[in-house]
Design an enzyme around this catalytic site. Structure first.
Site, mmCIF file in Angstrom:
data_model
loop_
_atom_site.group_PDB
_atom_site.id
_atom_site.type_symbol
_atom_site.label_atom_id
_atom_site.label_comp_id
_atom_site.label_asym_id
_atom_site.label_seq_id
_atom_site.Cartn_x
_atom_site.Cartn_y
_atom_site.Cartn_z
ATOM 1 N N GLY A 7 57.464 -14.735 -13.316
ATOM 2 C CA GLY A 7 56.892 -13.412 -13.824
ATOM 3 C C GLY A 7 55.856 -13.649 -14.848
ATOM 4 C CG ASN A 8 53.065 -11.044 -15.718
ATOM 5 O OD1 ASN A 8 53.305 -9.757 -16.427
ATOM 6 N ND2 ASN A 8 53.025 -10.581 -14.116
ATOM 7 N NE ARG A 9 53.860 -15.588 -22.724
ATOM 8 C CZ ARG A 9 54.977 -16.378 -23.004
ATOM 9 N NH1 ARG A 9 55.980 -15.713 -23.449
ATOM 10 N NH2 ARG A 9 55.087 -17.743 -22.973
ATOM 11 C CB SER A 10 52.563 -7.443 -18.508
ATOM 12 O OG SER A 10 52.177 -6.000 -18.675
ATOM 13 C CB ALA A 30 50.540 -8.011 -15.088
#
Ligand code: CTP
Length: 403
Positions: A206-209, A273
């Protein structure tokens, strides 16, 4: 210091207005609470007075020498009524002035927000529909109630929007100083958050958005009158009032929902994102550590580029497609060079570029950006709130819609 009037009418949700009051006072606003007599059946004057640090009255006959029925409304920078009952909306729509709150509404010349809360039947009654339409026509912001548990056992549309959301709408209106419904009649789709690609039942890529910018876009579009579909990937934020929120997890789900909602949309803004890669396989059981200490190899496949697909296969001419890009300059070019190349590669109408060389904007309430288009000069949006950037983006989108 800005002067805010918090009107409270007589519904069980009056207790939630205490949180709104706290948020308003803690962010430095001077708040005068004007409850109706019925509101005091739910939350007493002592609570409003203690939380606002001011005397509280419902009556035009108290402190008559100060002419409060005129002065409070005239001096206000914003009036917010939360909760607004069906009765209060009716009295406001008809211009009645039978207590201090309705007098204040008649004398206020600033933006006015109503946050309704009532049972579904009352909200849907033709009388309430007509009153809401009248108030909106006159320029008031009437938020859509949220859906969910109502007083008693029933559920449906009619809950007070979350105090955090009402607060955001108020902050935005105070910053703009005026309410406009220039996006009325338009359907816009916004994606927000970061997608997650599962590896096994407990792990994901995943990502930090945070979703904050996408939520600001959805909230501001709704406040400007648009019908909004917000496709949210893994966002831990309250639903913006009056916005249709569709929750997704993976890039494939995001793609399906965005493309589906885009069919009749006037604009699509890809603020999400999406993960660019996904594991080729998902293990049904938790991946265990190997006894020999070796790490598993994860094979990845590339996800579809939703923005490029939206841009190339438009359901109708006149749809405006907007992308985002967080860039850092490198030895192949400056931020602007890379962003111009991305705009051309993706084929979107507008590209909102964050220069993240100096530090990330993830999770921050503020943002700074440049809005690029192939056929016009770049628009610089100075450092400010994500709501301010959202408004600048909607201004650019609206300018591209044919007359
Ligand atoms: N985007 C998308 N689908 C993807 C990846 C990104 O629609 N699979 C959208 C994002 O929502 C954003 C824009 O594309 O609006 C830019 O994303 P970015 O990650 O900067 O683009 P990439 O094509 O991945 O470019 P880069 O090669 O710089 O990683």
């Amino acid at each position: 210091m800005t002067r805010v009037v918090l009107g409270v009418s007589g519904g069980i949700a009056a207790y939630k207005a205490c949180e709104l009051l706290r948020r308003l006072t803690e962010s430095g606003h001077d708040v005068t609470v004007v409850p109706t007599r019925a509101a005091l059946e739910f939350v007493g004057a002592a609570t409003w007075s203690a939380l606002s640090g001011k005397p509280v009255t419902t009556d035009v006959w108290d402190d008559v020498h100060e002419v409060p029925h005129v002065r409070i409304g005239q001096a206000a920078d914003l009036v917010v009524v939360a909760p607004a009952t069906a009765d209060l909306l009716a009295r406001a729509a008809h211009g009645l002035a039978d207590d201090l709150l309705t007098n204040t509404l008649l004398t206020a010349r600033c933006p006015v927000v109503f946050a309704p809360a009532m049972h579904t039947e009352m909200w849907e009654h033709p009388a309430t529909r007509a009153n809401v339409a009248t108030l909106r026509e006159r320029g008031a912001v009437v938020l859509e109630p949220a859906e969910g548990r109502l007083t008693g056992a029933d559920t449906g549309k009619g809950r007070l929007p979350e105090p955090a959301e009402i607060f955001e709408v108020c902050t935005d209106l105070l910053a703009r100083g005026t309410a406009t419904a220039d996006l009325a009649g338009r359907h816009v789709v916004v994606s927000a958050g970061g997608t997650r690609e599962p590896l096994d039942p407990v792990r994901f890529l995943g990502n930090r958005s945070s979703g904050l910018q996408g939520y600001a876009l959805a909230r501001t579009a709704a406040a400007r009158g648009a019908q909004v579909t917000l496709v949210a990937a893994n966002v831990a934020l309250a639903d913006p009032a009056g916005v249709k929120v569709v929750r997704v997890e993976t890039t494939a789900e995001l793609r399906d929902q965005v493309l589906g909602a885009a069919v009749d949309a006037d604009a699509v803004v890809m603020a999400a994102a999406p993960a660019d890669f996904r594991p080729t396989g998902r293990s049904d059981t938790k991946i265990k550590k190997a006894a020999d200490g070796s790490a598993p190899a994860i094979e990845l496949a590339q996800n579809p580029d939703i923005l490029a697909e939206l841009s190339h296969d438009r359901p109708h001419a006149g749809q405006v497609v907007v992308g985002f890009a967080a860039e850092t300059g490198d030895d192949t070019g400056s931020v602007l060079d890379l962003a111009r190349a991305k705009l051309a590669r993706k084929g979107c109408d507008l590209l909102v570029v964050n220069d993240v060389s100096g530090g990330a904007v993830f999770g921050s309430p503020d943002n700074q950006a440049m809005i690029l288009s192939a056929d016009a000069d770049a628009v610089d949006v100075p450092f400010g709130s994500k709501a301010a950037l959202a408004h600048a983006i909607w201004d650019q989108v609206a300018a591209r819609w044919p007359g």
